[in-house]
Enzyme design. Structure first.
Site, PDB file in Angstrom:
ATOM      1  N   SER A 210     -11.032   8.047  22.042  1.00 40.13           N
ATOM      2  CA  SER A 210     -11.848   7.711  23.215  1.00 40.13           C
ATOM      3  C   SER A 210     -11.308   6.337  23.752  1.00 40.13           C
ATOM      4  O   SER A 210     -10.011   6.088  23.594  1.00 40.13           O
ATOM      5  CB  SER A 210     -13.286   7.610  23.165  1.00 40.13           C
ATOM      6  N   TYR A 224     -11.201   8.240  34.800  1.00 38.03           N
ATOM      7  CA  TYR A 224     -11.025   7.953  33.385  1.00 38.03           C
ATOM      8  C   TYR A 224     -12.288   8.009  32.272  1.00 38.03           C
ATOM      9  O   TYR A 224     -12.219   8.526  31.333  1.00 38.03           O
ATOM     10  CB  TYR A 224     -10.109   6.686  33.206  1.00 38.03           C
ATOM     11  N   LYS A 228     -13.516  10.135  29.271  1.00 36.60           N
ATOM     12  CA  LYS A 228     -13.908   9.959  28.069  1.00 36.60           C
ATOM     13  C   LYS A 228     -15.219   9.676  27.652  1.00 36.60           C
ATOM     14  O   LYS A 228     -15.745   9.740  26.326  1.00 36.60           O
ATOM     15  CB  LYS A 228     -13.207   8.378  27.969  1.00 36.60           C
TER      16      LYS A 228
END
Lengths: 363, 346
Positions: A210, A224, A228
């Site tokens: 992650s 993003y 994650k």
């Protein structure tokens, strides 16, 4: 004591007696608390010691899933995104610890270079597989050729920071497809073979790379961070599904890491993102890989890579499982103070955003 | 007289340590409260609903429909978006019957960016955007088809991106005249904790949080305020469908939090949206979950911030107890059912 005296003497006598009684009573009131006080102090000291000790003991008994040791030596480690950056560093370290390494990435050229580098550094030959994690059939084939996996490190990732308002949706989809769907594909492809013969082969690990952007969303990271954060939802649920098969899930949360990926990212990074992200430092890929492997080997669910990462991990402990009773104790004790600290960070960040916009308006 | 002086001299020193102790005990929380009052960002905000344009996706049934009813009865101009024109028309009639208000309907799939953009354009500038569409098919990842996984991620997560991107440009215009705006995302308690059978659904809902935390920083300067709503299992047609597929272990573990009615959820949601809360829980279990997962979310209420700082440690302890309970259930169930499985094959 009554003396046959005059009225005045009698009154004096009474006053003397009263004063005596009063002063004795006051003395008693003054003494007794300090006597009870010392009992109280003793009691509270005992409580102060007993409380954390009993918390320790309770946590030690109660933590699930139980602690586990996942060896690397002589086991099959499969790393996606293994031809550069953190993945390559992981491959190096794992190979030098005596594991059988397979790396998967898109470009066969970069894979061959990585293979050579690992051979030069460790003497070990890594198996290479060229495939795009978005292509389920291709990675199924790769996983079949590679053979049953003991430690799966799903490490591939792409990141293009930009304000959602300015970002093209195909870039958003790109990040979600590679980082999130690609992980689903990888796990689904590897899981059947991973489940077989666990009793003979020992505990297995599925580790997902992650990012600190997967613990806190900041300016410029809508896509993003979404991808994650998604990994965490996947991991929490997955651990409950595979624990019975002796498979242990880990999430690794590195900060900005010195890789070719970061170089690319920095070209596009909005100014405000840099200002806010500067709160946490940059790390070298080797350091991240070291922390990651250490965490994987102890089966930790949440693996931070530096001190700020540790604070972030305690802040975002949420409903994640915790195998270490020491770490659990720290979480229970420190979560409140750290929530206070994160509120101060928000004050700082939103202050920066305000200032930056005011500045832009002026120019 | 000497005696009185003695008393005056003794008594305060007897009371002093207790008084000092007491005032210290009060001073610490009071100063923390005061400090938080000064420091919480973004600042509190009130987002009115009456006479403003509320746009609800997934608005033809379930929580979305309940939201549309309540927003309409509060005097808002309501638009609802969903896939099926028939269900939209049914919803429109139901709202007209109940409130007398006419809602605008738009048939589009949130996965289709162009269709969504057209709908948003026709609807006109939005003040309160409620991204509420969601699909959920619980199943162990090992058994689930990847097309189902993709379906959930596409509708719940990418659909939200599409919706926000389509609506954002018009939402940013004339904010100083139109007042504060809201983008509310319908998450789920499965977006605060991942449980057995929910890999894809939790992934999509956790993703909404990453999106929301980043988005709030990007749009705060435009007076747009982001909210995440976290309902438990809610009594909707969607839940009926889900229960047909739900693995047994999921039902066992999810039973920890009760089910709610769609109207109650909508009420809590609207209340949270109107106060611009970033995290909007819907019941008491949800409140505990929200404190546990406060993480790095922004908090506008200094009272709530104080509760978080004080209670998060204890609640983390409670969360660890929940994990003990859940993993034991998994152990027990697996032992029982694995043997059954082996028996079948012997």
């Amino acid at each position: 004591m009554i003396f046959p005296q005059g009225e005045h003497e009698r009154q004096q006598q009474i006053k003397f007696e009263a004063k005596h009684i009063a002063s004795v009573s006051l003395d008693y009131f003054f003494e007794a608390p300090s006597m009870a006080d010392s009992n109280l102090a003793y009691l509270s000291f005992l409580l102060l010691l007993l409380l954390p000790l009993s918390l320790f003991l309770f946590l030690y008994l109660i933590l699930r899933p139980r602690p586990v040791r996942i060896p690397i030596k002589n086991r099959h480690v499969f790393i996606t995104g293994g031809s550069s950056g953190i993945g390559l560093a992981l491959a190096h370290q794992v190979a030098s610890e005596g594991a059988r390494v397979s790396i998967l990435a898109r470009s066969l050229d970069k894979l061959e270079e990585a293979k050579q580098a690992i051979q030069l550094a460790t003497g070990i030959e890594a198996a290479v597989f060229a495939a795009d994690v978005r292509d389920y059939d291709a990675i199924s084939r790769a996983v079949e050729k590679a053979g049953p996996i003991d430690v799966l490190i799903v490490n591939q990732g792409v990141f293009v920071p930009q304000e959602l308002e300015r970002q093209e949706l195909d870039e958003v989809r790109f990040m979600l497809d590679v980082n999130l769907m690609g992980t689903f594909n990888m796990i689904k492809a590897a899981l059947p073979a991973m489940k077989l013969h666990r009793r003979d082969r020992g505990p297995a690990s599925i580790a997902l790379m992650s990012s600190q952007a997967g613990q806190v969303g900041i300016y410029g990271y809508t896509a993003y961070s979404a991808s994650k954060f998604g990994l965490r939802g996947l991991a929490e649920a997955l651990q409950q599904e595979v624990i019975a098969d002796d498979i242990h899930v880990s999430l690794i949360f590195p900060p900005d890491t010195d890789t070719p990926g970061l170089v690319e990212e920095n070209k596009r990074r909005p100014q405000l993102t840099s200002i806010i992200a500067a709160s946490s430092g940059v790390m070298k890929a080797d350091e991240v890989a070291k922390r990651a492997l250490s965490g994987i080997k102890s089966g930790r669910f949440i693996i931070p890579c530096n001190f700020e990462g540790l604070l972030l991990s305690i802040a975002t402990a949420g409903f994640s499982p915790q195998r270490s009773f020491l770490m659990a104790f720290v979480e229970v004790v420190a979560a409140g103070i750290i929530r206070f600290v994160t509120l101060c960070f928000q004050w700082n960040w939103y202050g920066s955003i305000e200032k930056w916009h005011a500045q832009i308006k002026r120019t």
